[in-house]
Design a protein around this motif. Sequence first.
Motif, PDB file in Angstrom:
ATOM      1  N   LEU A  58      36.004   8.159 -17.112  1.00 23.10           N
ATOM      2  CA  LEU A  58      36.840   7.170 -17.778  1.00 23.10           C
ATOM      3  C   LEU A  58      38.318   7.423 -17.475  1.00 23.10           C
ATOM      4  O   LEU A  58      39.076   6.491 -17.153  1.00 23.10           O
ATOM      5  CB  LEU A  58      36.601   7.185 -19.289  1.00 23.10           C
ATOM      6  N   SER A  59      38.743   8.688 -17.555  1.00 16.97           N
ATOM      7  CA  SER A  59      40.143   9.024 -17.274  1.00 16.97           C
ATOM      8  C   SER A  59      40.496   8.739 -15.816  1.00 16.97           C
ATOM      9  O   SER A  59      41.546   8.172 -15.516  1.00 16.97           O
ATOM     10  CB  SER A  59      40.406  10.496 -17.584  1.00 16.97           C
ATOM     11  N   ALA A  60      39.612   9.146 -14.910  1.00 15.93           N
ATOM     12  CA  ALA A  60      39.875   8.907 -13.484  1.00 15.93           C
ATOM     13  C   ALA A  60      39.938   7.414 -13.182  1.00 15.93           C
ATOM     14  O   ALA A  60      40.813   6.949 -12.429  1.00 15.93           O
ATOM     15  CB  ALA A  60      38.797   9.581 -12.643  1.00 15.93           C
ATOM     16  N   SER A  61      39.047   6.643 -13.777  1.00 16.46           N
ATOM     17  CA  SER A  61      39.053   5.197 -13.560  1.00 16.46           C
ATOM     18  C   SER A  61      40.323   4.562 -14.129  1.00 16.46           C
ATOM     19  O   SER A  61      40.923   3.689 -13.504  1.00 16.46           O
ATOM     20  CB  SER A  61      37.826   4.552 -14.197  1.00 16.46           C
ATOM     21  N   ALA A  62      40.744   5.015 -15.305  1.00 13.58           N
ATOM     22  CA  ALA A  62      41.961   4.472 -15.904  1.00 13.58           C
ATOM     23  C   ALA A  62      43.179   4.780 -15.048  1.00 13.58           C
ATOM     24  O   ALA A  62      44.050   3.918 -14.850  1.00 13.58           O
ATOM     25  CB  ALA A  62      42.145   5.032 -17.313  1.00 13.58           C
ATOM     26  N   VAL A  63      43.258   5.994 -14.507  1.00 14.97           N
ATOM     27  CA  VAL A  63      44.387   6.360 -13.642  1.00 14.97           C
ATOM     28  C   VAL A  63      44.372   5.518 -12.365  1.00 14.97           C
ATOM     29  O   VAL A  63      45.408   4.994 -11.936  1.00 14.97           O
ATOM     30  CB  VAL A  63      44.360   7.872 -13.325  1.00 14.97           C
ATOM     31  N   LEU A  64      43.208   5.365 -11.759  1.00 17.13           N
ATOM     32  CA  LEU A  64      43.120   4.571 -10.524  1.00 17.13           C
ATOM     33  C   LEU A  64      43.433   3.098 -10.761  1.00 17.13           C
ATOM     34  O   LEU A  64      44.135   2.467  -9.967  1.00 17.13           O
ATOM     35  CB  LEU A  64      41.730   4.737  -9.904  1.00 17.13           C
ATOM     36  N   VAL A  65      42.929   2.530 -11.839  1.00 18.71           N
ATOM     37  CA  VAL A  65      43.237   1.125 -12.149  1.00 18.71           C
ATOM     38  C   VAL A  65      44.727   0.965 -12.461  1.00 18.71           C
ATOM     39  O   VAL A  65      45.361   0.000 -12.027  1.00 18.71           O
ATOM     40  CB  VAL A  65      42.356   0.614 -13.310  1.00 18.71           C
ATOM     41  N   GLY A  66      45.303   1.919 -13.176  1.00 19.26           N
ATOM     42  CA  GLY A  66      46.746   1.867 -13.443  1.00 19.26           C
ATOM     43  C   GLY A  66      47.555   1.921 -12.161  1.00 19.26           C
ATOM     44  O   GLY A  66      48.543   1.199 -11.994  1.00 19.26           O
ATOM     45  N   ALA A  67      47.143   2.790 -11.226  1.00 21.16           N
ATOM     46  CA  ALA A  67      47.839   2.863  -9.932  1.00 21.16           C
ATOM     47  C   ALA A  67      47.691   1.564  -9.158  1.00 21.16           C
ATOM     48  O   ALA A  67      48.649   1.090  -8.528  1.00 21.16           O
ATOM     49  CB  ALA A  67      47.298   4.038  -9.125  1.00 21.16           C
ATOM     50  N   LEU A  68      46.501   0.961  -9.200  1.00 23.10           N
ATOM     51  CA  LEU A  68      46.292  -0.323  -8.517  1.00 23.10           C
ATOM     52  C   LEU A  68      47.177  -1.417  -9.097  1.00 23.10           C
ATOM     53  O   LEU A  68      47.760  -2.216  -8.369  1.00 23.10           O
ATOM     54  CB  LEU A  68      44.828  -0.737  -8.622  1.00 23.10           C
ATOM     55  N   VAL A  69      47.268  -1.471 -10.406  1.00 21.14           N
ATOM     56  CA  VAL A  69      48.116  -2.486 -11.047  1.00 21.14           C
ATOM     57  C   VAL A  69      49.573  -2.247 -10.683  1.00 21.14           C
ATOM     58  O   VAL A  69      50.311  -3.193 -10.382  1.00 21.14           O
ATOM     59  CB  VAL A  69      47.902  -2.480 -12.578  1.00 21.14           C
ATOM     60  N   TYR A  70      50.001  -0.998 -10.658  1.00 25.26           N
ATOM     61  CA  TYR A  70      51.382  -0.694 -10.283  1.00 25.26           C
ATOM     62  C   TYR A  70      51.658  -1.118  -8.845  1.00 25.26           C
ATOM     63  O   TYR A  70      52.675  -1.748  -8.557  1.00 25.26           O
ATOM     64  CB  TYR A  70      51.658   0.807 -10.444  1.00 25.26           C
ATOM     65  N   ILE A  71      50.740  -0.797  -7.943  1.00 28.70           N
ATOM     66  CA  ILE A  71      50.920  -1.180  -6.536  1.00 28.70           C
ATOM     67  C   ILE A  71      50.894  -2.697  -6.390  1.00 28.70           C
ATOM     68  O   ILE A  71      51.680  -3.281  -5.646  1.00 28.70           O
ATOM     69  CB  ILE A  71      49.831  -0.526  -5.661  1.00 28.70           C
ATOM     70  N   GLY A  72      49.991  -3.347  -7.093  1.00 31.85           N
ATOM     71  CA  GLY A  72      49.868  -4.795  -6.973  1.00 31.85           C
ATOM     72  C   GLY A  72      51.037  -5.563  -7.561  1.00 31.85           C
ATOM     73  O   GLY A  72      51.339  -6.671  -7.135  1.00 31.85           O
ATOM     74  N   LEU A  73      51.715  -4.982  -8.552  1.00 33.03           N
ATOM     75  CA  LEU A  73      52.815  -5.696  -9.208  1.00 33.03           C
ATOM     76  C   LEU A  73      54.192  -5.289  -8.703  1.00 33.03           C
ATOM     77  O   LEU A  73      55.194  -5.683  -9.285  1.00 33.03           O
ATOM     78  CB  LEU A  73      52.736  -5.485 -10.724  1.00 33.03           C
ATOM     79  N   ARG A  74      54.257  -4.533  -7.627  1.00 32.79           N
ATOM     80  CA  ARG A  74      55.555  -4.212  -7.042  1.00 32.79           C
ATOM     81  C   ARG A  74      56.174  -5.484  -6.480  1.00 32.79           C
ATOM     82  O   ARG A  74      55.465  -6.386  -6.019  1.00 32.79           O
ATOM     83  CB  ARG A  74      55.400  -3.188  -5.924  1.00 32.79           C
ATOM     84  N   PRO A  75      57.498  -5.595  -6.505  1.00 30.30           N
ATOM     85  CA  PRO A  75      58.150  -6.822  -6.020  1.00 30.30           C
ATOM     86  C   PRO A  75      57.794  -7.175  -4.583  1.00 30.30           C
ATOM     87  O   PRO A  75      57.674  -8.347  -4.250  1.00 30.30           O
ATOM     88  CB  PRO A  75      59.639  -6.507  -6.155  1.00 30.30           C
ATOM     89  N   ARG A  76      57.600  -6.185  -3.740  1.00 32.71           N
ATOM     90  CA  ARG A  76      57.258  -6.480  -2.352  1.00 32.71           C
ATOM     91  C   ARG A  76      55.910  -7.189  -2.273  1.00 32.71           C
ATOM     92  O   ARG A  76      55.725  -8.108  -1.472  1.00 32.71           O
ATOM     93  CB  ARG A  76      57.224  -5.186  -1.553  1.00 32.71           C
ATOM     94  N   ASN A  77      54.968  -6.795  -3.104  1.00 35.96           N
ATOM     95  CA  ASN A  77      53.663  -7.444  -3.102  1.00 35.96           C
ATOM     96  C   ASN A  77      53.702  -8.786  -3.809  1.00 35.96           C
ATOM     97  O   ASN A  77      52.958  -9.697  -3.468  1.00 35.96           O
ATOM     98  CB  ASN A  77      52.620  -6.539  -3.748  1.00 35.96           C
ATOM     99  N   LEU A  78      54.564  -8.916  -4.811  1.00 35.38           N
ATOM    100  CA  LEU A  78      54.675 -10.198  -5.507  1.00 35.38           C
ATOM    101  C   LEU A  78      55.318 -11.259  -4.632  1.00 35.38           C
ATOM    102  O   LEU A  78      55.074 -12.448  -4.817  1.00 35.38           O
ATOM    103  CB  LEU A  78      55.475 -10.023  -6.801  1.00 35.38           C
TER     104      LEU A  78
END
Length: 155
Positions: A58-78
């Motif tokens: 659960l912790s590993a999945s939460a960290v990975l999903v959080g990293a994905l959301v951070y990468i996906g919401l960076r201005p360059r990706n937006l």
Amino acid sequence: MDWLTIALLLLFGLAFLVVEIIFIPGTTVVGLVGFGLLAVGIWFSYRDYGSATGHILLSASAVLVGALVYIGLRPRNLDKMALTQQHHGHVLDVRQADVAPGAVGRTLSALRPAGTALFADDRREVTTRGEFVDADSEVLVIGIEHNRIVVRQTA
């Protein structure tokens, strides 16, 4: 349940979330499927391997999903999916016409009763009150009605 099945559920869940967040944002269905696969994989890990393994996954999945959301919401990706340019073009609006009543022009086509006239190097669609005007005749703007430039032939 076999550990390989749980690992595949978690892997495919993360893969679906990667696709949703980074490659095709906004589809929602792919993200919901990924979230569902993650939830099922974590639930099976709690059920079959105990709370310690479940907490780790659960912790590993939460960290990975959080990293994905951070990468996906960076201005360059937006910038890939957001409108970042402004369009400063405009259309010719006859209500704010550059051809004023009293202007004189020359017809480029016959007005039967509508056609094209030239006013100081600007082509405009014009109409008459019903009379016909031959091509290459001089016309006078007598008014602007709604979206039409109304002309008459000069004498």
